[in-house]
Design a protein around this motif. Structure first.
Motif, mmCIF file in Angstrom:
data_model
loop_
_atom_site.group_PDB
_atom_site.id
_atom_site.type_symbol
_atom_site.label_atom_id
_atom_site.label_comp_id
_atom_site.label_asym_id
_atom_site.label_seq_id
_atom_site.Cartn_x
_atom_site.Cartn_y
_atom_site.Cartn_z
ATOM 1 N N GLU A 1 -3.047 -3.385 -13.892
ATOM 2 C CA GLU A 1 -3.151 -4.843 -13.787
ATOM 3 C C GLU A 1 -4.301 -5.375 -14.632
ATOM 4 O O GLU A 1 -5.333 -4.708 -14.786
ATOM 5 C CB GLU A 1 -3.341 -5.264 -12.326
ATOM 6 C CG GLU A 1 -4.702 -4.953 -11.698
ATOM 7 C CD GLU A 1 -4.891 -3.496 -11.278
ATOM 8 O OE1 GLU A 1 -5.907 -3.205 -10.635
ATOM 9 O OE2 GLU A 1 -4.048 -2.646 -11.625
ATOM 10 N N LEU B 1 5.711 3.543 -10.263
ATOM 11 C CA LEU B 1 5.500 2.102 -10.426
ATOM 12 C C LEU B 1 5.915 1.630 -11.815
ATOM 13 O O LEU B 1 6.479 0.547 -11.975
ATOM 14 C CB LEU B 1 4.033 1.752 -10.159
ATOM 15 C CG LEU B 1 3.534 1.972 -8.725
ATOM 16 C CD1 LEU B 1 2.054 1.636 -8.615
ATOM 17 C CD2 LEU B 1 4.334 1.142 -7.736
ATOM 18 N N ASP C 1 -0.723 -7.897 -7.152
ATOM 19 C CA ASP C 1 -0.622 -8.685 -5.924
ATOM 20 C C ASP C 1 -1.797 -8.385 -4.998
ATOM 21 O O ASP C 1 -2.389 -9.304 -4.406
ATOM 22 C CB ASP C 1 0.701 -8.381 -5.215
ATOM 23 C CG ASP C 1 0.951 -9.316 -4.046
ATOM 24 O OD1 ASP C 1 1.307 -10.486 -4.289
ATOM 25 O OD2 ASP C 1 0.763 -8.888 -2.882
ATOM 26 N N ASN D 1 3.498 -1.881 -3.491
ATOM 27 C CA ASN D 1 3.708 -1.240 -4.800
ATOM 28 C C ASN D 1 3.368 -2.181 -5.943
ATOM 29 O O ASN D 1 4.065 -2.221 -6.966
ATOM 30 C CB ASN D 1 5.145 -0.736 -4.954
ATOM 31 C CG ASN D 1 5.388 0.549 -4.202
ATOM 32 O OD1 ASN D 1 4.437 1.248 -3.843
ATOM 33 N ND2 ASN D 1 6.637 0.868 -3.952
ATOM 34 N N ASP D 2 2.293 -2.944 -5.785
ATOM 35 C CA ASP D 2 1.951 -3.956 -6.780
ATOM 36 C C ASP D 2 0.435 -4.170 -6.777
ATOM 37 O O ASP D 2 -0.103 -4.855 -5.905
ATOM 38 C CB ASP D 2 2.673 -5.268 -6.454
ATOM 39 C CG ASP D 2 2.593 -6.287 -7.580
ATOM 40 O OD1 ASP D 2 1.566 -6.316 -8.283
ATOM 41 O OD2 ASP D 2 3.549 -7.073 -7.747
ATOM 42 N N GLU E 1 8.638 -1.213 -13.184
ATOM 43 C CA GLU E 1 8.310 -2.277 -14.136
ATOM 44 C C GLU E 1 9.275 -2.283 -15.318
ATOM 45 O O GLU E 1 9.740 -3.335 -15.747
ATOM 46 C CB GLU E 1 6.885 -2.085 -14.661
ATOM 47 C CG GLU E 1 5.792 -2.515 -13.702
ATOM 48 C CD GLU E 1 5.572 -4.007 -13.723
ATOM 49 O OE1 GLU E 1 5.073 -4.535 -14.725
ATOM 50 O OE2 GLU E 1 5.915 -4.643 -12.714
ATOM 51 N N ARG F 1 2.370 -4.835 -12.219
ATOM 52 C CA ARG F 1 2.447 -4.043 -10.987
ATOM 53 C C ARG F 1 1.451 -2.881 -11.019
ATOM 54 O O ARG F 1 0.915 -2.456 -10.000
ATOM 55 C CB ARG F 1 3.878 -3.503 -10.849
ATOM 56 C CG ARG F 1 4.177 -2.788 -9.554
ATOM 57 C CD ARG F 1 5.573 -2.186 -9.610
ATOM 58 N NE ARG F 1 6.572 -3.205 -9.852
ATOM 59 C CZ ARG F 1 7.158 -3.900 -8.888
ATOM 60 N NH1 ARG F 1 6.839 -3.676 -7.634
ATOM 61 N NH2 ARG F 1 8.072 -4.814 -9.198
#
Length: 346
Positions: free
Chosen positions: A142, A184, A57, A53-54, A188, A139
């Protein structure tokens, strides 16, 4: 790139950079369709990734495999402009810049083929040197996070478009993007250290879903949070706020407060266009005409703003003609209509 079940669009995306890039790095987050096979047929390297969920990343995981001198990052529902892509090679061979910003053409409407006039244009940092300390953050939505030694480096704007189809209705509905994004973003916003941009993105999602009350609350909250941090609220917030007020016909809320937004961003053509639209709806045709003439003076080409195509050209020109008609200046009105119709044909 980060992908999941993108068999419908991934081939067009990869084809758009073929011959330009030395490697294609695909981070797959669990595709169950033909996405992985299609990527491999295009010569891409595919790395499986456990979704957390990012998006930042996952994007950083992809960066760890990049060996080239430059990074170009894309999404599967995007395509690099075929007519100009090799110009990018030439620019990279001679530039001293670390960071390059490209125009993203965000198409709206129901489905492909797109109406080329139905597009928002916004420049975004999409190409940067493969510098170990450049990473992505957030998240969702980006963006590259620059280390201190690069924050004062100038971002070079280059006119090589990226065509983005992810906001077309059939794509957002099929992939249930809105529901995923809201989930998401709510994660955040629960972080006390989150950026005021998160409230803006929440406002955008609710706006796209037609939930104007929630959208308006979040856009105002974002403005206040930027002010509390002693930052000028970004122009995008005012564009979204006044778009909502116009769509809901809240003219009393929009006028004359839009004048304050224009004082902050006097060269933002879309704000002048909204001002003209508000005044036209209020039947103040003389002042509306002045606003649309200002739009035509500013034009459509601005690298620092999100621009709706036509607000500085044919859309403003059409409104100019309508204002002239209402003011009884019919010959001038027909001249305006004719000029901007011919410009569009050219």
């Amino acid at each position: 790139m980060i992908v999941k079940d993108e068999a419908r669009s991934i081939s067009n995306c990869l084809e758009s950079v073929k011959g330009l890039v030395s490697e294609m790095i695909i981070i797959d987050t669990g595709s169950t369709d033909q996405t992985i096979d299609i990527c491999k047929k295009h010569g891409a390297k595919v790395y499986p990734y456990m979704w957390k969920n990012d998006f930042a990343d996952a994007r950083n995981y992809g960066l760890s495999y990049a060996t080239g001198d430059w990074i170009l990052w894309l999404d599967a529902d995007e395509e690099l402009d075929a007519t100009k892509k090799f110009l990018l090679q030439e620019i990279l061979a001679h530039t001293n810049s670390y960071l390059l910003s490209l125009p993203i053409l965000n198409y709206y409407g129901k489905t492909k083929p797109v109406n080329k006039d139905h597009v928002y244009l916004y420049y975004q940092l999409r190409v940067f040197r493969n510098y170990k300390d450049i990473t992505f953050h957030n998240r969702i939505h980006e963006t590259p996070l620059l280390p201190a030694e690069l924050t004062d480096k100038e971002i070079e704007n280059i006119s090589i478009p990226i065509h983005h189809y992810g906001y077309l209705e059939d794509i957002t509905e099929t992939k249930q993007k809105g529901q995923r994004n809201l989930q998401l973003l709510q994660q955040e916003v629960a972080d006390p250290s989150h950026s005021p941009w998160i409230e803006y993105h929440l406002a955008s999602e609710y706006y796209r879903q037609g939930k104007y009350l929630q959208a308006f609350q979040y856009v105002n909250e974002s403005i206040l949070l930027f002010l509390h941090q002693n930052q000028l609220p970004p122009s995008l917030l005012y564009k979204l706020k006044y778009a909502m007020l116009i769509e809901t016909n809240s003219l009393d809320g929009a006028w004359p407060s839009i004048e304050k937004a224009i004082l902050l961003y006097p060269d933002y053509v879309d704000l002048h266009f909204y001002k003209g639209d508000i005044l036209y709806k209020m039947k103040n045709y003389r002042e509306a005409l002045q606003a649309f003439e200002k739009c035509l003076e500013l034009g459509d080409h601005h690298t620092e703003y999100l621009i709706l195509k036509g607000t500085g050209s044919f859309k403003a020109g059409r409104y100019k003609g309508l204002c002239l008609e209402q003011l009884g200046r019919s010959e001038e009105a027909q001249e305006a209509f004719g000029f901007w119709d011919n410009t569009r044909l050219d």
